[in-house]
Design an enzyme around this catalytic site. Sequence first.
Site, mmCIF file in Angstrom:
data_model
loop_
_atom_site.group_PDB
_atom_site.id
_atom_site.type_symbol
_atom_site.label_atom_id
_atom_site.label_comp_id
_atom_site.label_asym_id
_atom_site.label_seq_id
_atom_site.Cartn_x
_atom_site.Cartn_y
_atom_site.Cartn_z
ATOM 1 C CG HIS A 383 -2.221 0.710 0.992
ATOM 2 N ND1 HIS A 383 -2.394 1.696 0.047
ATOM 3 C CD2 HIS A 383 -3.425 0.576 1.602
ATOM 4 C CE1 HIS A 383 -3.637 2.140 0.090
ATOM 5 N NE2 HIS A 383 -4.291 1.482 1.022
ATOM 6 C CE1 TYR A 497 -8.144 7.185 7.543
ATOM 7 C CE2 TYR A 497 -9.195 5.665 6.019
ATOM 8 C CZ TYR A 497 -8.182 6.554 6.307
ATOM 9 O OH TYR A 497 -7.207 6.817 5.363
ATOM 10 C CB SER A 499 -10.218 5.462 2.335
ATOM 11 O OG SER A 499 -9.222 5.905 1.438
ATOM 12 C CB THR A 510 -6.660 8.824 0.964
ATOM 13 O OG1 THR A 510 -5.728 8.645 2.037
ATOM 14 C CG2 THR A 510 -6.504 7.726 -0.070
#
Length: 667
Positions: A383, A497, A499, A510
């Site tokens: 990632h 959260y 994204s 992001t």
Amino acid sequence: MFSIVLKNNYLKKELINRGKKQLILSASRSTSAKQYHYLDEYQYLEKSKTPTMHFQSSLPRLPIPELKDTCRRYLNAQKPLLSNEELNKTAIYVDEFLTKDGIELHEELLKIDKQNFHTSYISGPWFDMYLRDRKPIPINYNPFLVLEPTSDPNYNTQLVKATNLVISSLRFMKSLKENVLRPEVFYLNPETSNNKLYHMVTRLLPSQYNCYGSYLFKAYPLDMSQYHHLFNTTRLPKTTKDEIYQDISGKHIIVMRNGHFYCLDVIDENGYIHEPKTIAACLKSILENKVTNNESPTGILTTSERNIWADTRTYLSQIGNQEILQKIDSAIFMMALDDINIGTNYNKLIETYLHADGTNRWFDKSFSLIVTQDGYAGINFEHSWGDGVAVLRFLKDVNDDITKRPKFHPDDVNHLENGAPNVKKLEFVIDNKVQDIIRAEKKRFKTWTKELSIDHMIFNEFGKTQCKQFGVSPDAIMQLAFQLALYYQKNCAVPTYESCSTSAFKHGRTETLRSCTMETKTTCEAIVRKNSNLSMSELKELIMNCSKVHNKLTKEAVMGQGFDRHLFALKHISERSNARKPAIFADPAYENINHNILSTSTLSDPAICAGGFGPAVNNGYGIGYMIQDERLGAVVTCYKNNCNVNEYVNCLKQAFESIHQIMVHKK
């Protein structure tokens, strides 16, 4: 989701495909000097007239929000999470930050941003965050996506699926590298993508203005700077901070099977993709290799804590493995061939693509294509180098190619030659020290993954279509449902959260959309409360209000006007200066809001049958979700010692049912 539906016109399609194949073969025979696989039709996924990076130089820069706006948004996000007493304390710290420490840090951020006009203010600190984290990267960071099987089961056999995936991935890569891949553009009106006037105007405009010309057509070019890290890229473990390494000279892929490594040349010395039968013969030889599971699976080391892996990798190089490691690092990508049948076991599918047992993976590679014995295909990706926008585009294009234009066909399997000179088995030098580390890491990873719980939910009662009929955002409904499910389970509001991509800006990454609001809290409490005096119409109005607020937060986040990344960058500057920590960052409320109990991300596309990631915190849930026209779904992960995933998924079903019941109610 897992049923493979045979279309009524299957026979017709098969005859058409065979006819196309014969035409291709005839064409290749008629081109005396050139074989078909040398032609552009085979070598490139597409040859766009508008260059891939056409809009890159004119993309607007990611804006830095006003400090007062960030402080206001931060305080609003804290309201549903804090008691009145806690909120008053936090408000004092926020006011102090706005009038003292924050001003200096914000001015320093503006100065740094002005000096780095080529990038965004978040790019450097965000890379730094990923690469300095010492936690293992599988589960904690690496997400996965799995493709829907093709309608023709003959194309889902492992060899055929793997061959077509390799070829289509290479076709995508060549189109990207030679700047002829279609630029990534978000079209408000999809028909604009075929509008000749639009393409003519944007191609003719000077490079510094073409983005703004595109905006006139309500078409929004997206940042594509991450795409080049898709290929020939690896995250190298280093003590303290990892590195992203790229070697574009690599013309090979690494195939893993049973924990063994095979180096397979797929590009010739002139830069041409090898013909399908050559690639298929190589993969066939690997699949037919009778070798048992590797007793010393080096891939398990990529599941380690990063400093441990860095030290072990250094030692591996010292005892004679540098050449093998270089082959892996410079490979175009990894392919893992798993000797496993998924069948209809959806949770087994999730487990396989999220982590498996770690022995047939190399989690450091930019991405690994994973193909099971029964032909499921998907991706696990590292990632730090990039986000879901680039990976999803790659996977969608590849899936479209292998579905509509497969270059290797089931009947071609019968005509493969024996032997595969392009395949070389890589043998690591393993001594007692490395063997002991491998043994320990296998045990640790097995213990870790046993603590992980996985479940999923597919809700077929309504989807995007009906949400729009209700006049509410489908994403707002999903986010409300996630919070309502936790209310059913634990009766509380928690840091949430979501994204949100900022790829409309140069080097955007992001932004966090804080979907837990006072509106969602009020709505959840009203729905859960048994003695509520609110009518169905009043509950419906509450849900509508949640959607309005959510839409506003979404627009702000997409435009780089959230608060999380701004505060993150200011905190990063503060830590680098070794100055006194501002009270806003020392406040327990700041740590709490960043301890995301619900960590969510949408992975919606008709081509994707599953997608997800691990929980962000030990006592939270990781939720990858899909929104389709007629159904909603979620893949949920958590650690069983702290959370009950099956209970949460049942509560999520209840939440969807409650919301749907309210929304269909008529006055």
